[in-house]
Design a protein around this motif. Structure first.
Motif, PDB file in Angstrom:
ATOM      1  N   LYS A  40       0.799  -1.131   0.009  1.00  0.00           N
ATOM      2  CA  LYS A  40       0.136   0.054   0.014  1.00  0.00           C
ATOM      3  C   LYS A  40       0.833   1.205   0.132  1.00  0.00           C
ATOM      4  O   LYS A  40       0.755   2.143  -0.859  1.00  0.00           O
ATOM      5  CB  LYS A  40      -0.904  -0.062   1.033  1.00  0.00           C
ATOM      6  CG  LYS A  40      -1.836   1.257   1.372  1.00  0.00           C
ATOM      7  CD  LYS A  40      -2.637   1.446   2.467  1.00  0.00           C
ATOM      8  CE  LYS A  40      -3.200   2.475   2.560  1.00  0.00           C
ATOM      9  NZ  LYS A  40      -3.840   3.011   3.845  1.00  0.00           N
ATOM     10  N   ILE A  43       2.350   1.762  -3.197  1.00  0.00           N
ATOM     11  CA  ILE A  43       1.496   2.336  -4.251  1.00  0.00           C
ATOM     12  C   ILE A  43       1.397   3.856  -4.187  1.00  0.00           C
ATOM     13  O   ILE A  43       1.442   4.516  -4.993  1.00  0.00           O
ATOM     14  CB  ILE A  43       0.040   1.661  -4.291  1.00  0.00           C
ATOM     15  CG1 ILE A  43       0.199   0.139  -4.523  1.00  0.00           C
ATOM     16  CG2 ILE A  43      -0.942   2.493  -5.057  1.00  0.00           C
ATOM     17  CD1 ILE A  43      -0.966  -0.493  -4.611  1.00  0.00           C
ATOM     18  N   GLU A  44       1.115   4.104  -2.820  1.00  0.00           N
ATOM     19  CA  GLU A  44       1.189   5.554  -2.320  1.00  0.00           C
ATOM     20  C   GLU A  44       2.406   6.328  -2.814  1.00  0.00           C
ATOM     21  O   GLU A  44       2.045   7.439  -3.567  1.00  0.00           O
ATOM     22  CB  GLU A  44       0.961   5.673  -1.090  1.00  0.00           C
ATOM     23  CG  GLU A  44      -0.427   5.449  -0.320  1.00  0.00           C
ATOM     24  CD  GLU A  44      -0.451   5.557   0.988  1.00  0.00           C
ATOM     25  OE1 GLU A  44       0.717   5.141   1.742  1.00  0.00           O
ATOM     26  OE2 GLU A  44      -1.718   5.490   1.591  1.00  0.00           O
ATOM     27  N   LYS A  46       4.170   5.567  -5.356  1.00  0.00           N
ATOM     28  CA  LYS A  46       4.520   5.255  -6.919  1.00  0.00           C
ATOM     29  C   LYS A  46       5.978   4.571  -6.979  1.00  0.00           C
ATOM     30  O   LYS A  46       6.537   4.679  -7.896  1.00  0.00           O
ATOM     31  CB  LYS A  46       4.369   6.519  -7.774  1.00  0.00           C
ATOM     32  CG  LYS A  46       3.021   6.925  -7.786  1.00  0.00           C
ATOM     33  CD  LYS A  46       2.977   8.129  -8.409  1.00  0.00           C
ATOM     34  CE  LYS A  46       1.909   9.273  -8.661  1.00  0.00           C
ATOM     35  NZ  LYS A  46       0.544   8.592  -7.934  1.00  0.00           N
ATOM     36  N   ASN A  47       6.332   3.621  -6.150  1.00  0.00           N
ATOM     37  CA  ASN A  47       7.558   3.039  -6.114  1.00  0.00           C
ATOM     38  C   ASN A  47       7.220   1.613  -6.693  1.00  0.00           C
ATOM     39  O   ASN A  47       6.712   0.751  -5.849  1.00  0.00           O
ATOM     40  CB  ASN A  47       8.316   2.742  -4.809  1.00  0.00           C
ATOM     41  CG  ASN A  47       9.311   2.274  -4.622  1.00  0.00           C
ATOM     42  OD1 ASN A  47       9.754   1.413  -5.386  1.00  0.00           O
ATOM     43  ND2 ASN A  47      10.302   2.842  -3.914  1.00  0.00           N
ATOM     44  N   ILE A  48       7.313   1.270  -7.815  1.00  0.00           N
ATOM     45  CA  ILE A  48       6.964   0.038  -8.508  1.00  0.00           C
ATOM     46  C   ILE A  48       7.667  -1.170  -8.032  1.00  0.00           C
ATOM     47  O   ILE A  48       6.917  -2.039  -8.079  1.00  0.00           O
ATOM     48  CB  ILE A  48       7.113   0.418 -10.053  1.00  0.00           C
ATOM     49  CG1 ILE A  48       6.061   1.099 -10.865  1.00  0.00           C
ATOM     50  CG2 ILE A  48       6.629  -1.018 -10.874  1.00  0.00           C
ATOM     51  CD1 ILE A  48       6.061   1.659 -12.037  1.00  0.00           C
ATOM     52  N   LYS A  51       6.545  -2.294  -4.698  1.00  0.00           N
ATOM     53  CA  LYS A  51       5.281  -2.764  -4.851  1.00  0.00           C
ATOM     54  C   LYS A  51       5.174  -4.018  -5.223  1.00  0.00           C
ATOM     55  O   LYS A  51       4.499  -4.994  -4.731  1.00  0.00           O
ATOM     56  CB  LYS A  51       4.396  -1.782  -5.741  1.00  0.00           C
ATOM     57  CG  LYS A  51       2.909  -2.425  -5.966  1.00  0.00           C
ATOM     58  CD  LYS A  51       2.252  -1.781  -7.109  1.00  0.00           C
ATOM     59  CE  LYS A  51       2.549  -1.862  -8.256  1.00  0.00           C
ATOM     60  NZ  LYS A  51       1.740  -1.556  -9.453  1.00  0.00           N
ATOM     61  N   ASN A  96      -3.005  -4.259  -7.357  1.00  0.00           N
ATOM     62  CA  ASN A  96      -1.595  -4.025  -8.078  1.00  0.00           C
ATOM     63  C   ASN A  96      -2.097  -3.609  -9.283  1.00  0.00           C
ATOM     64  O   ASN A  96      -1.291  -2.488  -9.893  1.00  0.00           O
ATOM     65  CB  ASN A  96      -1.165  -5.362  -8.380  1.00  0.00           C
ATOM     66  CG  ASN A  96       0.216  -5.408  -8.897  1.00  0.00           C
ATOM     67  OD1 ASN A  96       1.025  -4.487  -9.062  1.00  0.00           O
ATOM     68  ND2 ASN A  96       0.750  -6.406  -9.562  1.00  0.00           N
ATOM     69  N   ASN A  98      -4.468  -1.923 -10.648  1.00  0.00           N
ATOM     70  CA  ASN A  98      -4.981  -0.550 -10.641  1.00  0.00           C
ATOM     71  C   ASN A  98      -4.293   0.449  -9.798  1.00  0.00           C
ATOM     72  O   ASN A  98      -4.889   1.616  -9.709  1.00  0.00           O
ATOM     73  CB  ASN A  98      -6.634  -0.537 -10.069  1.00  0.00           C
ATOM     74  CG  ASN A  98      -7.414  -1.410 -10.773  1.00  0.00           C
ATOM     75  OD1 ASN A  98      -7.441  -1.554 -12.232  1.00  0.00           O
ATOM     76  ND2 ASN A  98      -8.413  -2.318 -10.215  1.00  0.00           N
ATOM     77  N   ASN A  99      -3.379  -0.021  -9.018  1.00  0.00           N
ATOM     78  CA  ASN A  99      -2.543   0.969  -8.218  1.00  0.00           C
ATOM     79  C   ASN A  99      -3.351   1.753  -7.478  1.00  0.00           C
ATOM     80  O   ASN A  99      -3.294   2.895  -7.406  1.00  0.00           O
ATOM     81  CB  ASN A  99      -1.436   2.135  -9.269  1.00  0.00           C
ATOM     82  CG  ASN A  99      -0.579   1.275  -9.928  1.00  0.00           C
ATOM     83  OD1 ASN A  99       0.243   0.594  -9.068  1.00  0.00           O
ATOM     84  ND2 ASN A  99      -0.268   1.740 -10.891  1.00  0.00           N
ATOM     85  N   ASN A 100      -4.380   0.960  -6.703  1.00  0.00           N
ATOM     86  CA  ASN A 100      -5.215   1.413  -5.788  1.00  0.00           C
ATOM     87  C   ASN A 100      -5.288   1.133  -4.335  1.00  0.00           C
ATOM     88  O   ASN A 100      -5.193  -0.081  -4.073  1.00  0.00           O
ATOM     89  CB  ASN A 100      -6.708   0.894  -6.313  1.00  0.00           C
ATOM     90  CG  ASN A 100      -7.747   1.519  -5.671  1.00  0.00           C
ATOM     91  OD1 ASN A 100      -8.063   1.763  -4.298  1.00  0.00           O
ATOM     92  ND2 ASN A 100      -8.956   1.965  -6.573  1.00  0.00           N
ATOM     93  N   THR A 101      -5.015   2.218  -3.549  1.00  0.00           N
ATOM     94  CA  THR A 101      -4.614   2.076  -2.143  1.00  0.00           C
ATOM     95  C   THR A 101      -5.893   1.474  -1.424  1.00  0.00           C
ATOM     96  O   THR A 101      -5.863   0.759  -0.544  1.00  0.00           O
ATOM     97  CB  THR A 101      -3.931   2.901  -1.585  1.00  0.00           C
ATOM     98  OG1 THR A 101      -5.122   4.185  -1.663  1.00  0.00           O
ATOM     99  CG2 THR A 101      -2.690   3.615  -1.973  1.00  0.00           C
TER     100      THR A 101
END
Length: 125
Positions: A40, A43-44, A46-48, A51, A96, A98-101
């Motif tokens: 999480k 994702i916040e 933006k560290n791929i 993640k 993952n 959707n990059n959705n927290t």
């Protein structure tokens, strides 16, 4: 609560389970929760890479928890837990992709509750 009774039923029917095995499951829940939180945060931020790493570890733990269920001998409780693990795996996949927290928040909440139930109902902590 259904989850609480499922955990109790599963524990009560495990005839030859050692305390070590029960503690290992508690450690796995804690690890899964830790990786869900890290995913999480990644994702916040933006560290791929972070993640992907956290989600890979989370998925590995969820699959391990799912795979050790004894569906043959403890069908009802095992199927209940299996469905939760499948849901968490799917929810993690959606978070993952959707990059959705918020979707990852669901995973965190479930794992936190599952860990608390395991410690309270099974380990009696």
């Amino acid at each position: 609560m259904i989850a609480s009774s499922a955990y109790r039923a599963y524990k009560n029917t495990l005839a030859n389970t050692t305390d070590d095995r029960l503690n290992i499951i508690a450690i796995m829940y804690d690890g899964a929760l830790s990786f869900a939180v890290k995913a999480k945060e990644a994702i916040e931020n933006k560290n791929i890479l972070e993640k992907v790493y956290a989600i890979e570890r989370l998925n590995a733990i969820l699959l391990a928890l799912r795979n050790v269920l004894d569906v043959k001998n403890y069908e009802e409780a095992s199927k209940f837990l299996e469905s939760i693990y499948d849901f968490l795996l799917l929810q993690t996949l959606k978070a993952n992709l959707n990059n959705n927290t918020e979707e990852m928040d669901v995973v965190v909440r479930y794992l936190k509750q599952m860990s608390e139930i395991w410690n309270k109902e099974v380990l009696k902590k």
